[in-house]
Design a protein around this motif. Structure first.
Motif, PDB file in Angstrom:
ATOM      1  N   SER A   1     -62.853  50.553  -7.026  1.00 26.50           N
ATOM      2  CA  SER A   1     -63.380  51.889  -7.287  1.00 26.50           C
ATOM      3  C   SER A   1     -62.494  52.913  -6.572  1.00 26.50           C
ATOM      4  O   SER A   1     -61.841  52.604  -5.577  1.00 26.50           O
ATOM      5  N   VAL A   2     -62.503  54.124  -7.109  1.00 26.78           N
ATOM      6  CA  VAL A   2     -61.629  55.186  -6.586  1.00 26.78           C
ATOM      7  C   VAL A   2     -62.523  56.334  -6.102  1.00 26.78           C
ATOM      8  O   VAL A   2     -63.089  57.067  -6.910  1.00 26.78           O
ATOM      9  N   PRO A   3     -62.691  56.483  -4.790  1.00 26.50           N
ATOM     10  CA  PRO A   3     -63.640  57.474  -4.266  1.00 26.50           C
ATOM     11  C   PRO A   3     -63.208  58.926  -4.492  1.00 26.50           C
ATOM     12  O   PRO A   3     -62.010  59.211  -4.609  1.00 26.50           O
ATOM     13  N   VAL A   4     -64.216  59.803  -4.535  1.00 25.57           N
ATOM     14  CA  VAL A   4     -63.952  61.240  -4.676  1.00 25.57           C
ATOM     15  C   VAL A   4     -62.986  61.687  -3.571  1.00 25.57           C
ATOM     16  O   VAL A   4     -63.040  61.179  -2.443  1.00 25.57           O
ATOM     17  N   GLY A   5     -62.093  62.579  -3.911  1.00 25.33           N
ATOM     18  CA  GLY A   5     -61.116  63.074  -2.935  1.00 25.33           C
ATOM     19  C   GLY A   5     -59.840  62.255  -2.892  1.00 25.33           C
ATOM     20  O   GLY A   5     -58.859  62.672  -2.269  1.00 25.33           O
ATOM     21  N   SER A   6     -59.834  61.078  -3.561  1.00 28.21           N
ATOM     22  CA  SER A   6     -58.626  60.233  -3.533  1.00 28.21           C
ATOM     23  C   SER A   6     -57.459  60.918  -4.240  1.00 28.21           C
ATOM     24  O   SER A   6     -57.641  61.685  -5.187  1.00 28.21           O
ATOM     25  N   VAL A   7     -56.259  60.564  -3.776  1.00 27.16           N
ATOM     26  CA  VAL A   7     -55.049  60.954  -4.503  1.00 27.16           C
ATOM     27  C   VAL A   7     -54.670  59.749  -5.368  1.00 27.16           C
ATOM     28  O   VAL A   7     -54.424  58.660  -4.848  1.00 27.16           O
ATOM     29  N   VAL A   8     -54.705  59.954  -6.669  1.00 28.71           N
ATOM     30  CA  VAL A   8     -54.484  58.852  -7.621  1.00 28.71           C
ATOM     31  C   VAL A   8     -53.144  59.030  -8.320  1.00 28.71           C
ATOM     32  O   VAL A   8     -52.844  60.113  -8.827  1.00 28.71           O
ATOM     33  N   THR A   9     -52.358  57.951  -8.340  1.00 30.93           N
ATOM     34  CA  THR A   9     -51.082  57.995  -9.052  1.00 30.93           C
ATOM     35  C   THR A   9     -51.113  57.001 -10.204  1.00 30.93           C
ATOM     36  O   THR A   9     -51.422  55.824 -10.001  1.00 30.93           O
TER      37      THR A   9
END
Ligand SMILES: CC(C)(COP(=O)(O)OP(=O)(O)OC[C@H]1O[C@@H](n2cnc3c(N)ncnc32)[C@H](O)[C@@H]1OP(=O)(O)O)[C@@H](O)C(=O)NCCC(=O)NCCS
Length: 169
Positions: A66-74
């Motif tokens: 899972s990718v939490p809110v605020g993450s920097v996603v590439t």
């Protein structure tokens, strides 16, 4: 037609996860990630073919982390193999640790795009030569994945799927 490499289509898109893009657990909504991957894959397919491209199928998506809110996603997209008019695009998704800057693999996906002319008719694309070991591995498996996708879509008879027969028979 000119031979190209996967590197020539490489597309990297980095963005934040905003609260409006999350599910009730405050993690990135799956559909939002699918849309980001579709955009990156579309640019990669366009860079390879230099034509109009359309999404033909989403062959595989794995939401491993899972990718939490605020993450920097590439999201990194590259053409892994080109056929006549279709291209397999391999996507790798990373999240970046705020403090250390280290990147962790979050997801993987495989999309198929088709290059078309102004009337939407499929057109030929350049061939591709993989260079790195990973690119060679992905290139090798792409015909098998194309046949599986066509069989599942009812566009190919299982009996004609030579690569799948080699796996199961
Ligand atoms: C994708 C599209 C152009 C394919 O058209 P088509 O009439 O099926 O054309 P073809 O049968 O010649 O297929 C074209 C290529 O797509 C490949 N293809 C078609 N469906 C596929 C599938 N489900 N999985 C993998 N490859 C597929 C074919 O194998 C062929 O590849 P090749 O030329 O490299 O050998 C057409 O279906 C289309 O325009 N779809 C809508 C695209 C779109 O709007 N996408 C956004 C969705 S909101």
């Amino acid at each position: 037609m000119q031979l190209k490499t996967p590197e020539q289509s490489k597309t990297i898109m980095t963005d934040l996860v905003l609260p409006s893009e999350t599910n009730p657990l405050n993690n990135l909504f799956g559909g939002e990630l699918l849309a980001r991957m579709d955009r990156a894959a579309s640019i990669a397919a366009r860079r390879h073919s230099r034509r109009i491209v359309v999404t033909a199928s989403v062959n595989h998506v794995e939401f491993t982390r899972s990718v939490p809110v605020g993450s920097v996603v590439t999201v990194e997209a590259k053409v892994s193999r080109a056929f006549r008019s279709s291209m397999e695009i391999y996507l790798d998704v990373w999240i970046e640790d705020r403090e250390s800057g280290l990147k962790t693999k979050a997801n993987e996906a495989i999309y198929t795009f088709v290059a078309v002319d102004e009337t939407g008719r499929p057109v030929e694309v350049p061939e591709i030569t993989p260079e790195t070991d990973l690119e060679k591995e992905r290139f090798k498996g792409a015909l098998r994945r194309k046949q599986l996708s066509l069989v599942l879509a009812g566009k190919m008879k299982p009996a004609d799927a030579t690569e799948l027969k080699a796996l199961f028979i």
